[in-house]
Motif scaffolding. Sequence first.
Motif, PDB file in Angstrom:
ATOM      1  N   LEU A   1       0.798  -1.234   0.000  1.00 34.32           N
ATOM      2  CA  LEU A   1       0.000   0.000   0.000  1.00 34.32           C
ATOM      3  C   LEU A   1       0.835   1.291   0.000  1.00 34.32           C
ATOM      4  N   PRO A   2       1.815   1.451   0.903  1.00 31.50           N
ATOM      5  CA  PRO A   2       2.606   2.682   0.848  1.00 31.50           C
ATOM      6  C   PRO A   2       3.359   2.847  -0.474  1.00 31.50           C
ATOM      7  N   TRP A   3       3.845   1.750  -1.010  1.00 26.89           N
ATOM      8  CA  TRP A   3       4.546   1.810  -2.298  1.00 26.89           C
ATOM      9  C   TRP A   3       3.607   2.247  -3.413  1.00 26.89           C
ATOM     10  N   LEU A   4       2.437   1.665  -3.456  1.00 28.52           N
ATOM     11  CA  LEU A   4       1.492   1.989  -4.526  1.00 28.52           C
ATOM     12  C   LEU A   4       1.071   3.456  -4.453  1.00 28.52           C
ATOM     13  N   ALA A   5       0.792   3.932  -3.229  1.00 32.14           N
ATOM     14  CA  ALA A   5       0.384   5.333  -3.066  1.00 32.14           C
ATOM     15  C   ALA A   5       1.499   6.268  -3.535  1.00 32.14           C
ATOM     16  N   HIS A   6       2.732   5.904  -3.240  1.00 34.77           N
ATOM     17  CA  HIS A   6       3.872   6.734  -3.621  1.00 34.77           C
ATOM     18  C   HIS A   6       4.094   6.754  -5.138  1.00 34.77           C
ATOM     19  N   LEU A   7       4.133   5.572  -5.728  1.00 32.17           N
ATOM     20  CA  LEU A   7       4.458   5.483  -7.158  1.00 32.17           C
ATOM     21  C   LEU A   7       3.336   6.034  -8.029  1.00 32.17           C
ATOM     22  N   ALA A   8       2.093   5.993  -7.556  1.00 30.35           N
ATOM     23  CA  ALA A   8       0.988   6.588  -8.313  1.00 30.35           C
ATOM     24  C   ALA A   8       1.221   8.091  -8.454  1.00 30.35           C
ATOM     25  N   GLY A   9       1.869   8.707  -7.461  1.00 30.34           N
ATOM     26  CA  GLY A   9       2.251  10.117  -7.584  1.00 30.34           C
ATOM     27  C   GLY A   9       3.434  10.283  -8.518  1.00 30.34           C
ATOM     28  N   ASP A  10       4.483   9.500  -8.282  1.00 28.30           N
ATOM     29  CA  ASP A  10       5.709   9.626  -9.089  1.00 28.30           C
ATOM     30  C   ASP A  10       5.438   9.491 -10.591  1.00 28.30           C
ATOM     31  N   ILE A  11       4.557   8.593 -10.969  1.00 32.08           N
ATOM     32  CA  ILE A  11       4.353   8.340 -12.399  1.00 32.08           C
ATOM     33  C   ILE A  11       3.691   9.543 -13.085  1.00 32.08           C
ATOM     34  N   HIS A  12       3.122  10.447 -12.304  1.00 34.56           N
ATOM     35  CA  HIS A  12       2.534  11.664 -12.872  1.00 34.56           C
ATOM     36  C   HIS A  12       3.558  12.789 -13.027  1.00 34.56           C
ATOM     37  N   GLN A  13       4.753  12.602 -12.500  1.00 37.33           N
ATOM     38  CA  GLN A  13       5.816  13.596 -12.664  1.00 37.33           C
ATOM     39  C   GLN A  13       6.529  13.268 -13.971  1.00 37.33           C
ATOM     40  N   PRO A  14       6.454  14.165 -14.977  1.00 39.76           N
ATOM     41  CA  PRO A  14       6.978  13.822 -16.301  1.00 39.76           C
ATOM     42  C   PRO A  14       8.376  13.218 -16.289  1.00 39.76           C
ATOM     43  N   LEU A  15       9.278  13.776 -15.484  1.00 39.41           N
ATOM     44  CA  LEU A  15      10.667  13.325 -15.541  1.00 39.41           C
ATOM     45  C   LEU A  15      10.902  11.995 -14.826  1.00 39.41           C
ATOM     46  N   HIS A  16       9.850  11.403 -14.255  1.00 38.69           N
ATOM     47  CA  HIS A  16       9.963  10.035 -13.754  1.00 38.69           C
ATOM     48  C   HIS A  16       9.678   9.024 -14.866  1.00 38.69           C
ATOM     49  N   THR A  17       9.343   9.534 -16.058  1.00 40.16           N
ATOM     50  CA  THR A  17       9.038   8.623 -17.167  1.00 40.16           C
ATOM     51  C   THR A  17      10.021   8.807 -18.325  1.00 40.16           C
ATOM     52  N   GLY A  18      11.099   9.544 -18.103  1.00 39.70           N
ATOM     53  CA  GLY A  18      12.089   9.719 -19.155  1.00 39.70           C
ATOM     54  C   GLY A  18      12.700  11.100 -19.105  1.00 39.70           C
ATOM     55  N   GLY A  19      13.392  11.436 -20.200  1.00 41.26           N
ATOM     56  CA  GLY A  19      14.069  12.724 -20.280  1.00 41.26           C
ATOM     57  C   GLY A  19      14.776  12.787 -21.608  1.00 41.26           C
ATOM     58  N   ARG A  20      15.940  13.411 -21.622  1.00 39.51           N
ATOM     59  CA  ARG A  20      16.709  13.466 -22.866  1.00 39.51           C
ATOM     60  C   ARG A  20      18.029  12.736 -22.664  1.00 39.51           C
ATOM     61  N   ASN A  21      17.921  11.470 -22.349  1.00 34.18           N
ATOM     62  CA  ASN A  21      19.113  10.675 -22.054  1.00 34.18           C
ATOM     63  C   ASN A  21      19.962  11.291 -20.959  1.00 34.18           C
ATOM     64  N   ASP A  22      19.310  11.831 -19.960  1.00 35.98           N
ATOM     65  CA  ASP A  22      20.001  12.533 -18.880  1.00 35.98           C
ATOM     66  C   ASP A  22      19.472  12.063 -17.526  1.00 35.98           C
ATOM     67  N   ARG A  23      19.118  10.767 -17.464  1.00 37.16           N
ATOM     68  CA  ARG A  23      18.571  10.183 -16.238  1.00 37.16           C
ATOM     69  C   ARG A  23      17.401  11.010 -15.702  1.00 37.16           C
ATOM     70  N   GLY A  24      16.441  11.220 -16.563  1.00 41.68           N
ATOM     71  CA  GLY A  24      15.228  11.937 -16.170  1.00 41.68           C
ATOM     72  C   GLY A  24      15.506  13.351 -15.657  1.00 41.68           C
ATOM     73  N   GLY A  25      16.449  14.027 -16.317  1.00 48.11           N
ATOM     74  CA  GLY A  25      16.755  15.404 -15.919  1.00 48.11           C
ATOM     75  C   GLY A  25      17.635  15.502 -14.680  1.00 48.11           C
ATOM     76  N   ASN A  26      18.134  14.358 -14.187  1.00 47.04           N
ATOM     77  CA  ASN A  26      19.010  14.390 -13.014  1.00 47.04           C
ATOM     78  C   ASN A  26      20.426  14.852 -13.355  1.00 47.04           C
ATOM     79  N   GLN A  27      20.765  14.790 -14.648  1.00 49.17           N
ATOM     80  CA  GLN A  27      22.117  15.201 -15.050  1.00 49.17           C
ATOM     81  C   GLN A  27      22.124  16.580 -15.698  1.00 49.17           C
ATOM     82  N   VAL A  28      20.996  17.258 -15.655  1.00 49.89           N
ATOM     83  CA  VAL A  28      20.902  18.605 -16.242  1.00 49.89           C
ATOM     84  C   VAL A  28      20.764  19.633 -15.129  1.00 49.89           C
TER      85      VAL A  28
END
Length: 245
Positions: A109-136
């Motif tokens: 349950l805590p995992w599902l509640a958390h990831l349901a939020g994360d998946i709505h954050q665009p950069l948790h679903t990709g980026g420009r080959n920059d680890r979801g904007g973590n390297q920019v």
Amino acid sequence: MTPAARRQATALLRQHPDYARWRDRQRENDPDYGVFLEASVWADEIRGDRRFYDAGKEAPTPTLPGFPDMRRHSDWHYRDQGGGEIDTRLAQLAHDLVFGMRALKVYALPWLAHLAGDIHQPLHTGGRNDRGGNQVYVRAPFMKRKRLQTLHGYWDDLPGQSGQHGASLARRLDSLRHLPSPASTEAVGDIRHWYEESRALIDRVAYPEDALIDADFHRRAQHYANLRLRAAGKRLGRWLNYLLG
Ligand SMILES: [Zn+2]
């Protein structure tokens, strides 16, 4: 959430090994609500918790009573060009929440509640080959704090300060109520759809030109972040009504 789903969620969270921590830390008038909020950020908090370990980088830590394993599962939070499994993991967690043994439901349950939020954050679903904007790194000269930060961190912060509670959290929720929310005809728990929506926002709104966040970019990004937050909350509520109700 419906009263039935709330009761079910509360009963599950009370059996979680970290329930006492959540109950001590929560600061809402309704402690069940407060515990749910704490539980929903637990998946991020175990990143800094020494009882847990990063598989492949650290030696396993002892499995504590009630936990199926002590991995931090950092790759559950996203899926991008480099890996991650947020979408397939969400499907598995939903399955566990309905069909798993009691202890697995409690863990899911805590995992599902958390990831349901994360998946709505665009950069948790990709980026420009920059680890979801973590390297920019982006500059935001007009911001009081964090004038230089990663693009991923910038988007993670748009929902608001973590640890918000009580009246300030209630005000923040109120500020989202006027926004359009997903149609009630939408399929429940349509993970693929949420993922594709986030993906579509990566190119359209996630990246500022010249890595510069100006007031115009910020206004637009904040608006989209609010829409995603609103959608995530509505969808999670409906999904839990279905899974737990
Ligand atoms: Zn996360």
